[in-house]
Scaffold this active site. Structure first.
Site, PDB file in Angstrom:
ATOM      1  N   PHE A   1       7.296 -31.303 -32.144  1.00  0.00           N
ATOM      2  CA  PHE A   1       6.757 -32.649 -32.846  1.00  0.00           C
ATOM      3  C   PHE A   1       8.037 -33.603 -32.993  1.00  0.00           C
ATOM      4  CE2 PHE A   1       7.472 -33.290 -37.624  1.00  0.00           C
ATOM      5  CZ  PHE A   1       6.850 -34.376 -37.875  1.00  0.00           C
TER       6      PHE A   1
ATOM      7  N   ARG B   1       3.609 -25.017 -41.930  1.00  0.00           N
ATOM      8  CA  ARG B   1       4.504 -25.747 -42.990  1.00  0.00           C
ATOM      9  C   ARG B   1       3.570 -26.137 -43.925  1.00  0.00           C
ATOM     10  NH1 ARG B   1       9.107 -28.512 -38.982  1.00  0.00           N
ATOM     11  NH2 ARG B   1       7.548 -28.061 -37.349  1.00  0.00           N
TER      12      ARG B   1
ATOM     13  N   ASN C   1      10.899 -25.104 -23.405  1.00  0.00           N
ATOM     14  CA  ASN C   1      10.093 -23.920 -23.133  1.00  0.00           C
ATOM     15  C   ASN C   1       9.007 -23.558 -23.362  1.00  0.00           C
ATOM     16  OD1 ASN C   1      10.745 -22.795 -25.570  1.00  0.00           O
ATOM     17  ND2 ASN C   1      11.807 -21.085 -24.973  1.00  0.00           N
TER      18      ASN C   1
ATOM     19  N   TYR D   1      17.706 -18.625 -38.836  1.00  0.00           N
ATOM     20  CA  TYR D   1      17.702 -20.071 -38.864  1.00  0.00           C
ATOM     21  C   TYR D   1      18.784 -20.933 -39.325  1.00  0.00           C
ATOM     22  CZ  TYR D   1      15.393 -24.815 -39.054  1.00  0.00           C
ATOM     23  OH  TYR D   1      15.295 -26.075 -38.443  1.00  0.00           O
TER      24      TYR D   1
HETATM   25  P1  NAD Z   1       8.932 -27.919 -33.185  1.00  0.00           P
HETATM   26  O1  NAD Z   1       8.824 -26.343 -33.286  1.00  0.00           O
HETATM   27  O2  NAD Z   1       8.016 -28.639 -32.986  1.00  0.00           O
HETATM   28  O3  NAD Z   1       9.802 -28.201 -31.852  1.00  0.00           O
HETATM   29  C1  NAD Z   1      10.787 -27.606 -31.429  1.00  0.00           C
HETATM   30  C2  NAD Z   1      10.725 -27.553 -29.768  1.00  0.00           C
HETATM   31  O4  NAD Z   1      11.887 -26.651 -29.451  1.00  0.00           O
HETATM   32  C3  NAD Z   1       9.337 -26.878 -29.374  1.00  0.00           C
HETATM   33  O5  NAD Z   1       8.786 -27.793 -28.573  1.00  0.00           O
HETATM   34  C4  NAD Z   1       9.805 -25.680 -28.692  1.00  0.00           C
HETATM   35  O6  NAD Z   1       9.168 -25.131 -27.725  1.00  0.00           O
HETATM   36  C5  NAD Z   1      11.148 -25.964 -28.175  1.00  0.00           C
HETATM   37  N1  NAD Z   1      12.204 -24.806 -28.136  1.00  0.00           N
HETATM   38  C6  NAD Z   1      12.161 -23.757 -28.697  1.00  0.00           C
HETATM   39  N2  NAD Z   1      13.071 -22.850 -28.526  1.00  0.00           N
HETATM   40  C7  NAD Z   1      13.495 -23.342 -27.107  1.00  0.00           C
HETATM   41  C8  NAD Z   1      14.287 -22.805 -26.058  1.00  0.00           C
HETATM   42  N3  NAD Z   1      14.989 -21.654 -26.260  1.00  0.00           N
HETATM   43  N4  NAD Z   1      14.452 -23.504 -24.928  1.00  0.00           N
HETATM   44  C9  NAD Z   1      13.708 -24.532 -24.928  1.00  0.00           C
HETATM   45  N5  NAD Z   1      13.133 -25.141 -25.875  1.00  0.00           N
HETATM   46  C10 NAD Z   1      12.879 -24.601 -27.013  1.00  0.00           C
HETATM   47  O7  NAD Z   1       9.860 -28.310 -34.506  1.00  0.00           O
HETATM   48  P2  NAD Z   1      10.451 -29.672 -34.768  1.00  0.00           P
HETATM   49  O8  NAD Z   1       9.965 -29.764 -36.216  1.00  0.00           O
HETATM   50  O9  NAD Z   1      10.136 -30.629 -33.909  1.00  0.00           O
HETATM   51  O10 NAD Z   1      12.058 -29.493 -34.824  1.00  0.00           O
HETATM   52  C11 NAD Z   1      13.023 -30.069 -33.863  1.00  0.00           C
HETATM   53  C12 NAD Z   1      14.163 -29.906 -34.183  1.00  0.00           C
HETATM   54  O11 NAD Z   1      14.525 -30.601 -35.548  1.00  0.00           O
HETATM   55  C13 NAD Z   1      14.459 -28.255 -34.603  1.00  0.00           C
HETATM   56  O12 NAD Z   1      16.066 -28.204 -33.985  1.00  0.00           O
HETATM   57  C14 NAD Z   1      14.662 -28.283 -35.994  1.00  0.00           C
HETATM   58  O13 NAD Z   1      15.321 -27.222 -36.165  1.00  0.00           O
HETATM   59  C15 NAD Z   1      15.163 -29.419 -36.430  1.00  0.00           C
HETATM   60  N6  NAD Z   1      14.608 -29.763 -37.994  1.00  0.00           N
HETATM   61  C16 NAD Z   1      13.413 -30.003 -38.063  1.00  0.00           C
HETATM   62  C17 NAD Z   1      12.859 -30.306 -39.368  1.00  0.00           C
HETATM   63  C18 NAD Z   1      11.475 -30.478 -39.778  1.00  0.00           C
HETATM   64  O14 NAD Z   1      11.003 -30.673 -40.941  1.00  0.00           O
HETATM   65  N7  NAD Z   1      10.443 -30.537 -38.838  1.00  0.00           N
HETATM   66  C19 NAD Z   1      13.624 -29.985 -40.358  1.00  0.00           C
HETATM   67  C20 NAD Z   1      15.105 -29.604 -40.207  1.00  0.00           C
HETATM   68  C21 NAD Z   1      15.461 -29.767 -38.998  1.00  0.00           C
HETATM   69  N1  UDP Z   2       4.430 -23.569 -49.078  1.00  0.00           N
HETATM   70  C1  UDP Z   2       3.390 -23.390 -50.056  1.00  0.00           C
HETATM   71  N2  UDP Z   2       2.202 -23.365 -49.247  1.00  0.00           N
HETATM   72  C2  UDP Z   2       1.916 -23.429 -47.849  1.00  0.00           C
HETATM   73  C3  UDP Z   2       3.030 -23.418 -46.970  1.00  0.00           C
HETATM   74  C4  UDP Z   2       4.357 -23.685 -47.602  1.00  0.00           C
HETATM   75  O1  UDP Z   2       3.278 -23.290 -51.151  1.00  0.00           O
HETATM   76  O2  UDP Z   2       0.631 -22.999 -47.466  1.00  0.00           O
HETATM   77  C5  UDP Z   2       5.800 -23.957 -49.878  1.00  0.00           C
HETATM   78  C6  UDP Z   2       6.899 -23.012 -49.162  1.00  0.00           C
HETATM   79  O3  UDP Z   2       6.855 -21.822 -49.867  1.00  0.00           O
HETATM   80  C7  UDP Z   2       8.153 -23.817 -49.592  1.00  0.00           C
HETATM   81  C8  UDP Z   2       7.284 -25.261 -49.308  1.00  0.00           C
HETATM   82  O4  UDP Z   2       6.086 -25.227 -49.666  1.00  0.00           O
HETATM   83  O5  UDP Z   2       8.286 -23.867 -50.956  1.00  0.00           O
HETATM   84  C9  UDP Z   2       7.889 -25.811 -47.860  1.00  0.00           C
HETATM   85  O6  UDP Z   2       7.570 -25.070 -47.094  1.00  0.00           O
HETATM   86  P1  UDP Z   2       7.576 -25.292 -45.502  1.00  0.00           P
HETATM   87  O7  UDP Z   2       7.538 -24.072 -44.903  1.00  0.00           O
HETATM   88  O8  UDP Z   2       6.551 -26.458 -45.148  1.00  0.00           O
HETATM   89  O9  UDP Z   2       9.295 -25.779 -45.324  1.00  0.00           O
HETATM   90  P2  UDP Z   2      10.667 -25.253 -45.768  1.00  0.00           P
HETATM   91  O10 UDP Z   2      10.505 -23.971 -46.722  1.00  0.00           O
HETATM   92  O11 UDP Z   2      11.434 -24.781 -44.663  1.00  0.00           O
HETATM   93  O12 UDP Z   2      11.022 -26.428 -46.774  1.00  0.00           O
END
Ligand code: NAD
Ligand code: UDP
Length: 326
Positions: free
Chosen positions: A23, A196, A44, A155
């Site tokens: 994403f 999410r 991957n 995580y």
């Molecule tokens: P996502 O799951 O869409 O993207 C993660 C990507 O990493 C995927 O394309 C997946 O295939 C790849 N991946 C996973 N394991 C792998 C491996 N061993 N080798 C190679 N590729 C691998 O998630 P995202 O929301 O795009 O998150 C991207 C980064 O940002 C992550 O590191 C996540 O921890 C961090 N992050 C995201 C959020 C959020 O709200 N989306 C919040 C905090 C941190």
């Molecule tokens: N959550 C919810 N309904 C859903 C999915 C998530 O109420 O269908 C809640 C979840 O329990 C959390 C918040 O929404 O309190 C955010 O969840 P998310 O998985 O998006 O992210 P994170 O918990 O990692 O912040």
């Protein structure tokens, strides 16, 4: 070790994005390509998708490498964004041992590569390093409140250890390292099935299914639109070498989950009922970033209001997943 050599074209910046088919990664890559960089996307495809990068396949400044970051990698680049890691609680808890492996071995391999090349590395860390925080809003000097043995620990602790490794490599070897603590981010290319809250609520509303509120819905999150987040990641990577972080990147406006549900219903015009379901174990009660550091050091400020970003995300999901027959 896999040896891959890519032809260097002129003096363009060459950037490695791990997790680039995900994403955030795919949105970041679009921006880097648009500004003229060469990009190598490593993924991957565990939680990412070829669809997210399909429009770039064949582009002269884009390469995709199907590779697992838990294995060493050898490429020549100027910058590394290390984003590879499943990010939604459903996905990262599906195979928690692999999640820890990806966080820890993944960053180790990327730090070894950055050290060999003396290049910059930006680590995608997370607000989850604060766990279920006891101070509010969260500043970067707060050490957090994490359950080290709970279902989220793979995580949270994996990302905490990754931060430790980044700082130790920087102290020992001196190459530029940057740590972004990313707060809840949403927008186009979120996956429909990753559980999410934003994607769940939008799909449920569009399909007329019940909106699943976990717990009492009074827990809060602060949601940042992906375009703003990408601005912040690039600003951090482009900042002077002495800007290391950790730096919170998120939009401080805080909403309860019930408020998010109500806004989603209003914007979609849906009549889906709200239902409550059990709160997941260790679900953080409150989350809101203090972004003073990002403002001061990067001049960064998120711009997109939740309502505007949510509407754009609803439009994306309606177009991608819920096509109305002609
Ligand atoms: P996502 O799951 O869409 O993207 C993660 C990507 O990493 C995927 O394309 C997946 O295939 C790849 N991946 C996973 N394991 C792998 C491996 N061993 N080798 C190679 N590729 C691998 O998630 P995202 O929301 O795009 O998150 C991207 C980064 O940002 C992550 O590191 C996540 O921890 C961090 N992050 C995201 C959020 C959020 O709200 N989306 C919040 C905090 C941190
Ligand atoms: N959550 C919810 N309904 C859903 C999915 C998530 O109420 O269908 C809640 C979840 O329990 C959390 C918040 O929404 O309190 C955010 O969840 P998310 O998985 O998006 O992210 P994170 O918990 O990692 O912040």
């Amino acid at each position: 070790m896999e040896q891959i050599s890519f032809r260097r074209i002129g003096k363009r910046r060459r950037v490695l994005v791990t997790g680039g088919a995900g994403f955030i990664g795919s949105n970041l890559i679009d921006r880097l390509i648009a500004r003229g960089d060469e990009v190598i996307c490593v993924d991957n495809l565990l939680t990412g998708s070829r669809k997210n990068i399909a429009h770039l396949l064949g582009h002269p400044r884009f390469d995709f490498l199907l590779h697992d970051v838990t294995m060493p990698l050898s490429v020549v680049v100027d910058e590394i964004y290390n984003l590879a890691c499943p990010a939604s609680p459903v996905h990262y808890q599906h195979d928690p041992i692999q999640t820890t492996r990806t966080s820890v071995l993944g960053v180790l391999n990327m730090l070894d590569l950055a050290n060999k090349l003396s290049c910059k590395l930006l680590q995608a860390s997370t607000s989850e390093v604060y766990g279920d925080p006891l101070i509010h809003p969260q500043t970067e000097d707060y050490w957090g409140h994490v359950n080290p043995i709970g279902p989220r620990a793979c995580y949270d602790e994996g990302k905490r250890c990754a931060e430790t490794l980044c700082m130790d490599y920087r102290r020992r070897f001196g190459f530029p390292v940057k740590i972004a603590r990313i707060f809840n981010t949403y927008g186009p290319r979120m996956q429909a099935e990753d559980g999410r809250v934003v994607s769940n609520f939008i799909l449920q509303a569009l399909q007329g299914a019940p909106i699943t509120i976990y717990g009492d819905g009074e827990q809060s999150r602060s949601f940042c639109y992906v375009d703003d987040l990408v601005d912040g990641l690039i600003a951090l990577m482009d900042s002077p070498d002495d800007v290391v972080g950790p730096i919170n990147l998120g939009r401080p406006a805080e909403f309860t989950i019930r408020e998010l549900a109500e806004m989603t219903l209003r914007l979609t015009g849906s009549r889906s009922p709200l239902i409550t379901m059990p709160l997941p174990v260790d679900d953080p009660r409150q989350r809101k970033p203090d972004i003073s550091r990002a403002r001061a050091l990067l001049g960064w400020e998120p711009r997109v209001e939740l309502e505007t970003g949510l509407q754009a995300t609803i439009d994306y999901f309606a177009e991608t997943y819920v096509r109305v027959p002609a």
